[in-house]
Design a protein around this motif. Sequence first.
Motif, PDB file in Angstrom:
ATOM      1  N   GLN A   1       0.853  -1.191   0.000  1.00 38.63           N
ATOM      2  CA  GLN A   1       0.000   0.000   0.000  1.00 38.63           C
ATOM      3  C   GLN A   1       0.886   1.237   0.000  1.00 38.63           C
ATOM      4  OE1 GLN A   1      -3.259  -0.294  -0.160  1.00 38.63           O
ATOM      5  NE2 GLN A   1      -3.954   1.819   0.117  1.00 38.63           N
ATOM      6  N   TYR A  32       8.592   2.124  -7.601  1.00 39.27           N
ATOM      7  CA  TYR A  32       7.425   2.558  -8.364  1.00 39.27           C
ATOM      8  C   TYR A  32       7.798   3.624  -9.385  1.00 39.27           C
ATOM      9  CZ  TYR A  32       4.214   0.192  -5.181  1.00 39.27           C
ATOM     10  OH  TYR A  32       3.526  -0.755  -4.472  1.00 39.27           O
ATOM     11  N   ALA A  97       0.629   9.993  -9.081  1.00 34.67           N
ATOM     12  CA  ALA A  97       0.153   8.620  -9.055  1.00 34.67           C
ATOM     13  C   ALA A  97       1.339   7.668  -9.154  1.00 34.67           C
ATOM     14  CB  ALA A  97      -0.827   8.383 -10.198  1.00 34.67           C
ATOM     15  N   THR A  99       2.701   3.553 -10.010  1.00 33.31           N
ATOM     16  CA  THR A  99       2.448   2.294 -10.675  1.00 33.31           C
ATOM     17  C   THR A  99       3.755   1.520 -10.771  1.00 33.31           C
ATOM     18  OG1 THR A  99       1.523   1.295 -12.673  1.00 33.31           O
ATOM     19  CG2 THR A  99       2.864   3.259 -12.974  1.00 33.31           C
ATOM     20  N   ARG A 100       3.660   0.237 -11.083  1.00 33.63           N
ATOM     21  CA  ARG A 100       4.882  -0.565 -11.238  1.00 33.63           C
ATOM     22  C   ARG A 100       5.567  -0.302 -12.575  1.00 33.63           C
ATOM     23  NH1 ARG A 100       7.061  -2.265  -6.531  1.00 33.63           N
ATOM     24  NH2 ARG A 100       5.558  -3.421  -5.271  1.00 33.63           N
ATOM     25  N   SER A 107      -5.293   4.901 -16.297  1.00 34.98           N
ATOM     26  CA  SER A 107      -5.850   3.616 -15.870  1.00 34.98           C
ATOM     27  C   SER A 107      -4.773   2.626 -15.423  1.00 34.98           C
ATOM     28  CB  SER A 107      -6.689   2.991 -16.989  1.00 34.98           C
ATOM     29  OG  SER A 107      -5.875   2.728 -18.113  1.00 34.98           O
ATOM     30  N   SER A 108      -3.514   2.880 -15.756  1.00 35.13           N
ATOM     31  CA  SER A 108      -2.463   1.950 -15.352  1.00 35.13           C
ATOM     32  C   SER A 108      -1.862   2.298 -13.993  1.00 35.13           C
ATOM     33  CB  SER A 108      -1.360   1.910 -16.413  1.00 35.13           C
ATOM     34  OG  SER A 108      -0.680   3.136 -16.465  1.00 35.13           O
ATOM     35  N   TYR A 109      -2.328   3.368 -13.382  1.00 30.88           N
ATOM     36  CA  TYR A 109      -1.823   3.784 -12.075  1.00 30.88           C
ATOM     37  C   TYR A 109      -2.808   3.361 -10.999  1.00 30.88           C
ATOM     38  CZ  TYR A 109       1.666   6.505 -14.535  1.00 30.88           C
ATOM     39  OH  TYR A 109       2.722   6.887 -15.336  1.00 30.88           O
ATOM     40  N   TYR A 110      -2.304   2.791  -9.906  1.00 35.44           N
ATOM     41  CA  TYR A 110      -3.253   2.298  -8.914  1.00 35.44           C
ATOM     42  C   TYR A 110      -3.157   2.980  -7.555  1.00 35.44           C
ATOM     43  CZ  TYR A 110       0.663  -1.037  -9.474  1.00 35.44           C
ATOM     44  OH  TYR A 110       1.881  -1.614  -9.704  1.00 35.44           O
ATOM     45  N   TYR A 111      -2.230   3.903  -7.384  1.00 38.34           N
ATOM     46  CA  TYR A 111      -2.232   4.731  -6.185  1.00 38.34           C
ATOM     47  C   TYR A 111      -2.266   6.184  -6.635  1.00 38.34           C
ATOM     48  CZ  TYR A 111      -0.641   0.454  -3.890  1.00 38.34           C
ATOM     49  OH  TYR A 111      -0.522  -0.838  -3.425  1.00 38.34           O
ATOM     50  N   TRP A 112      -3.133   6.974  -5.985  1.00 40.06           N
ATOM     51  CA  TRP A 112      -3.316   8.370  -6.366  1.00 40.06           C
ATOM     52  C   TRP A 112      -3.300   9.263  -5.122  1.00 40.06           C
ATOM     53  CZ3 TRP A 112      -3.938  10.276 -11.337  1.00 40.06           C
ATOM     54  CH2 TRP A 112      -4.068   9.306 -12.340  1.00 40.06           C
TER      55      TRP A 112
END
Length: 122
Positions: A1, A32, A97, A99-100, A107-112
């Motif tokens: 997280q 990241y 944001a 992402t890996r 849409s490819s980023y999962y933490y904002w």
Amino acid sequence: QVQLVESGGGLVQAGGSLRLSCTASGRTFSSYAMGWFRQAPGKEREFVGRISWIPGSTSYADSVKGRFTISRDNAKNTVYLQMNSLKPEDTAVYYCAATRVGTDSPSSYYYWGQGTQVTVSS
């Protein structure tokens, strides 16, 4: 997280500069890729730029190329967006944001982060 917190937004006159910061929690920040996006009222969120987990590997939208610079300090868990020669059309809420694998697509980023307002007056 990963939790992201942006800061540094504000009101600036056209031609001025601002530096946004995005500080991340967690011990894996350096693994990241980080992106900056912006969203103006009534418009879709758009890509501004990104930096890979390898400092120095960056990519920018054509609209900001040559004016904006992204950098990161992995020791401080922070990524920066230096914005120079600001224009009224740069007015938006700016988001960072994580992402890996960095891409230009939100849409490819999962933490904002929660976003920070940048307003450029003419």
